[in-house]
Design a protein around this motif. Structure first.
Motif, PDB file in Angstrom:
ATOM      1  N   ASP A 150      18.753  41.787  37.207  1.00  0.00           N
ATOM      2  CA  ASP A 150      17.827  42.264  38.244  1.00  0.00           C
ATOM      3  C   ASP A 150      16.470  41.588  38.115  1.00  0.00           C
ATOM      4  O   ASP A 150      15.447  42.151  38.518  1.00  0.00           O
ATOM      5  CB  ASP A 150      17.713  43.787  38.194  1.00  0.00           C
ATOM      6  CG  ASP A 150      17.246  44.287  36.848  1.00  0.00           C
ATOM      7  OD1 ASP A 150      17.230  43.472  35.887  1.00  0.00           O
ATOM      8  OD2 ASP A 150      16.857  45.460  36.733  1.00  0.00           O
ATOM      9  N   CYS A 151      16.407  40.369  37.580  1.00  0.00           N
ATOM     10  CA  CYS A 151      15.150  39.631  37.382  1.00  0.00           C
ATOM     11  C   CYS A 151      14.621  39.169  38.743  1.00  0.00           C
ATOM     12  O   CYS A 151      15.372  38.765  39.625  1.00  0.00           O
ATOM     13  CB  CYS A 151      15.439  38.445  36.479  1.00  0.00           C
ATOM     14  SG  CYS A 151      14.101  37.219  36.417  1.00  0.00           S
ATOM     15  N   TYR A 152      13.276  39.259  38.884  1.00  0.00           N
ATOM     16  CA  TYR A 152      12.602  38.702  40.062  1.00  0.00           C
ATOM     17  C   TYR A 152      11.460  37.840  39.559  1.00  0.00           C
ATOM     18  O   TYR A 152      10.693  38.241  38.702  1.00  0.00           O
ATOM     19  CB  TYR A 152      12.054  39.813  40.971  1.00  0.00           C
ATOM     20  CG  TYR A 152      11.153  39.270  42.055  1.00  0.00           C
ATOM     21  CD1 TYR A 152      11.685  38.677  43.181  1.00  0.00           C
ATOM     22  CD2 TYR A 152       9.757  39.327  41.926  1.00  0.00           C
ATOM     23  CE1 TYR A 152      10.871  38.156  44.177  1.00  0.00           C
ATOM     24  CE2 TYR A 152       8.935  38.804  42.916  1.00  0.00           C
ATOM     25  CZ  TYR A 152       9.498  38.220  44.028  1.00  0.00           C
ATOM     26  OH  TYR A 152       8.663  37.698  45.012  1.00  0.00           O
ATOM     27  N   TRP A 153      11.315  36.636  40.199  1.00  0.00           N
ATOM     28  CA  TRP A 153      10.240  35.713  39.843  1.00  0.00           C
ATOM     29  C   TRP A 153       9.696  35.103  41.125  1.00  0.00           C
ATOM     30  O   TRP A 153      10.377  35.070  42.157  1.00  0.00           O
ATOM     31  CB  TRP A 153      10.715  34.604  38.899  1.00  0.00           C
ATOM     32  CG  TRP A 153      11.793  33.744  39.491  1.00  0.00           C
ATOM     33  CD1 TRP A 153      13.114  33.904  39.380  1.00  0.00           C
ATOM     34  CD2 TRP A 153      11.597  32.595  40.301  1.00  0.00           C
ATOM     35  NE1 TRP A 153      13.799  32.949  40.064  1.00  0.00           N
ATOM     36  CE2 TRP A 153      12.865  32.119  40.642  1.00  0.00           C
ATOM     37  CE3 TRP A 153      10.475  31.907  40.790  1.00  0.00           C
ATOM     38  CZ2 TRP A 153      13.072  30.990  41.450  1.00  0.00           C
ATOM     39  CZ3 TRP A 153      10.717  30.788  41.583  1.00  0.00           C
ATOM     40  CH2 TRP A 153      11.968  30.333  41.901  1.00  0.00           C
ATOM     41  N   ASN A 169      10.618  31.839  45.239  1.00  0.00           N
ATOM     42  CA  ASN A 169      10.961  33.005  44.447  1.00  0.00           C
ATOM     43  C   ASN A 169      12.477  33.045  44.282  1.00  0.00           C
ATOM     44  O   ASN A 169      13.211  32.237  44.854  1.00  0.00           O
ATOM     45  CB  ASN A 169      10.415  34.278  45.071  1.00  0.00           C
ATOM     46  CG  ASN A 169      10.979  34.577  46.443  1.00  0.00           C
ATOM     47  OD1 ASN A 169      11.744  33.782  46.983  1.00  0.00           O
ATOM     48  ND2 ASN A 169      10.593  35.690  47.019  1.00  0.00           N
ATOM     49  N   ASN A 171      16.061  35.675  42.309  1.00  0.00           N
ATOM     50  CA  ASN A 171      16.560  36.849  41.605  1.00  0.00           C
ATOM     51  C   ASN A 171      17.704  36.423  40.692  1.00  0.00           C
ATOM     52  O   ASN A 171      18.334  35.386  40.896  1.00  0.00           O
ATOM     53  CB  ASN A 171      17.091  37.891  42.611  1.00  0.00           C
ATOM     54  CG  ASN A 171      15.986  38.517  43.437  1.00  0.00           C
ATOM     55  OD1 ASN A 171      15.013  38.992  42.906  1.00  0.00           O
ATOM     56  ND2 ASN A 171      16.151  38.473  44.751  1.00  0.00           N
ATOM     57  N   GLY A 172      17.970  37.288  39.677  1.00  0.00           N
ATOM     58  CA  GLY A 172      19.107  37.074  38.796  1.00  0.00           C
ATOM     59  C   GLY A 172      18.724  36.441  37.473  1.00  0.00           C
ATOM     60  O   GLY A 172      17.590  36.003  37.229  1.00  0.00           O
ATOM     61  N   GLN A 175      18.031  31.862  35.127  1.00  0.00           N
ATOM     62  CA  GLN A 175      17.293  31.080  36.109  1.00  0.00           C
ATOM     63  C   GLN A 175      16.560  29.934  35.405  1.00  0.00           C
ATOM     64  O   GLN A 175      16.017  30.096  34.317  1.00  0.00           O
ATOM     65  CB  GLN A 175      16.265  31.953  36.843  1.00  0.00           C
ATOM     66  CG  GLN A 175      16.864  33.090  37.639  1.00  0.00           C
ATOM     67  CD  GLN A 175      17.439  32.596  38.938  1.00  0.00           C
ATOM     68  OE1 GLN A 175      16.924  31.686  39.595  1.00  0.00           O
ATOM     69  NE2 GLN A 175      18.551  33.181  39.356  1.00  0.00           N
ATOM     70  N   THR A 188       6.554  37.415  37.252  1.00  0.00           N
ATOM     71  CA  THR A 188       7.878  37.721  36.715  1.00  0.00           C
ATOM     72  C   THR A 188       8.030  39.237  36.576  1.00  0.00           C
ATOM     73  O   THR A 188       7.077  39.926  36.184  1.00  0.00           O
ATOM     74  CB  THR A 188       8.119  37.025  35.364  1.00  0.00           C
ATOM     75  OG1 THR A 188       9.405  37.404  34.866  1.00  0.00           O
ATOM     76  CG2 THR A 188       7.057  37.329  34.359  1.00  0.00           C
ATOM     77  N   ARG A 189       9.244  39.774  36.961  1.00  0.00           N
ATOM     78  CA  ARG A 189       9.543  41.199  36.860  1.00  0.00           C
ATOM     79  C   ARG A 189      10.945  41.359  36.289  1.00  0.00           C
ATOM     80  O   ARG A 189      11.900  40.738  36.768  1.00  0.00           O
ATOM     81  CB  ARG A 189       9.501  41.871  38.228  1.00  0.00           C
ATOM     82  CG  ARG A 189       8.210  41.714  38.998  1.00  0.00           C
ATOM     83  CD  ARG A 189       7.084  42.535  38.397  1.00  0.00           C
ATOM     84  NE  ARG A 189       5.823  42.361  39.142  1.00  0.00           N
ATOM     85  CZ  ARG A 189       4.652  42.669  38.641  1.00  0.00           C
ATOM     86  NH1 ARG A 189       4.543  43.126  37.410  1.00  0.00           N
ATOM     87  NH2 ARG A 189       3.566  42.498  39.361  1.00  0.00           N
ATOM     88  N   ARG A 190      11.109  42.135  35.242  1.00  0.00           N
ATOM     89  CA  ARG A 190      12.377  42.491  34.628  1.00  0.00           C
ATOM     90  C   ARG A 190      13.218  41.268  34.249  1.00  0.00           C
ATOM     91  O   ARG A 190      14.430  41.292  34.304  1.00  0.00           O
ATOM     92  CB  ARG A 190      13.190  43.408  35.579  1.00  0.00           C
ATOM     93  CG  ARG A 190      12.483  44.666  35.964  1.00  0.00           C
ATOM     94  CD  ARG A 190      13.281  45.436  37.003  1.00  0.00           C
ATOM     95  NE  ARG A 190      13.517  44.650  38.218  1.00  0.00           N
ATOM     96  CZ  ARG A 190      12.639  44.513  39.224  1.00  0.00           C
ATOM     97  NH1 ARG A 190      11.461  45.132  39.153  1.00  0.00           N
ATOM     98  NH2 ARG A 190      12.951  43.805  40.295  1.00  0.00           N
ATOM     99  N   CYS A 191      12.538  40.191  33.887  1.00  0.00           N
ATOM    100  CA  CYS A 191      13.255  38.944  33.546  1.00  0.00           C
ATOM    101  C   CYS A 191      13.365  38.714  32.048  1.00  0.00           C
ATOM    102  O   CYS A 191      13.953  37.706  31.619  1.00  0.00           O
ATOM    103  CB  CYS A 191      12.569  37.754  34.212  1.00  0.00           C
ATOM    104  SG  CYS A 191      12.604  37.769  36.020  1.00  0.00           S
TER     105      CYS A 191
END
Length: 198
Positions: A150-153, A169, A171-172, A175, A188-191
């Motif tokens: 659930d990574c977002y950048w 940007n 997800n996943g 990366q 970066t979020r939850r990466c």
């Protein structure tokens, strides 16, 4: 019964009986008879000159001892054993003379200097969520993250929060992205962690 006593002669034709003193003749040579004491010589007269001789000898002895402790100049010699007096003499110095005192060393603290440590350089890894300035917080380059699904950048050209600030940007997990020098920031979020690979 009558007792017979020997007769003594004091000279030719002179006789005397015992109990009578001998005559004045100095030639009396009668044998000693313990029954009759012998005549004692007259006592000697005291010699009155003896104390004067003793006093004069004592005076001369003291005079010899007293002069033996002086040298030829008449001053007492050091070998006489008498303690020598100590003479302290104060000599005035030149006018206006200054006597130097002891040197005193005193440490004076200098001014307090505040040294500000430079900010840390940009990192080659991202270990937490957030928005990071390129060239200040992180180095430009190619990065890879972990398996977080659930990574977002997002690569940003500004930090104003507008939607048009997003350059790119995704997800996943797993990366691989390239952050350029012209990018303003990287979000970066939850990466998990991003590691610079080139």
């Amino acid at each position: 019964m009558s007792q017979q006593y020997p007769q003594y002669t004091n000279g030719p034709g002179q006789q005397f009986q015992p109990g009578q003193g001998p005559g004045p003749s100095p030639q009396f040579n009668a044998p000693f008879d313990p029954q009759y004491p012998q005549p004692q010589p007259p006592p000697r007269k005291p010699r009155r000159w003896v104390p004067w001789v003793v006093a004069a000898g004592t005076f001369l002895l003291g005079l010899i001892i007293g002069t033996a402790g002086h040298n030829d100049n008449g001053s007492p010699s050091a070998s006489a054993g008498a303690p020598q007096p100590t003479v302290t003499k104060t000599v005035p110095g030149p006018a206006g003379a200054t006597v130097a005192g002891p040197t005193v060393t005193q440490t004076v603290p200098g001014p307090v200097r505040t040294v500000t440590a430079p900010p840390p350089g940009p990192k080659a890894a991202i270990t937490e969520d957030g928005v990071f300035l390129v060239g200040t917080d992180i180095k430009p380059g190619t990065y890879r993250n972990g398996n977080e699904g659930d990574c977002y950048w997002a690569r940003l050209n500004s930090t104003n929060g507008d939607f048009d600030a997003i350059i790119a940007n995704g997800n996943g997990g797993n990366q691989v992205i390239t952050i350029k020098k012209t990018d303003k920031a990287f979000e970066t979020r939850r990466c998990g962690s991003w590691t610079k690979i080139s």
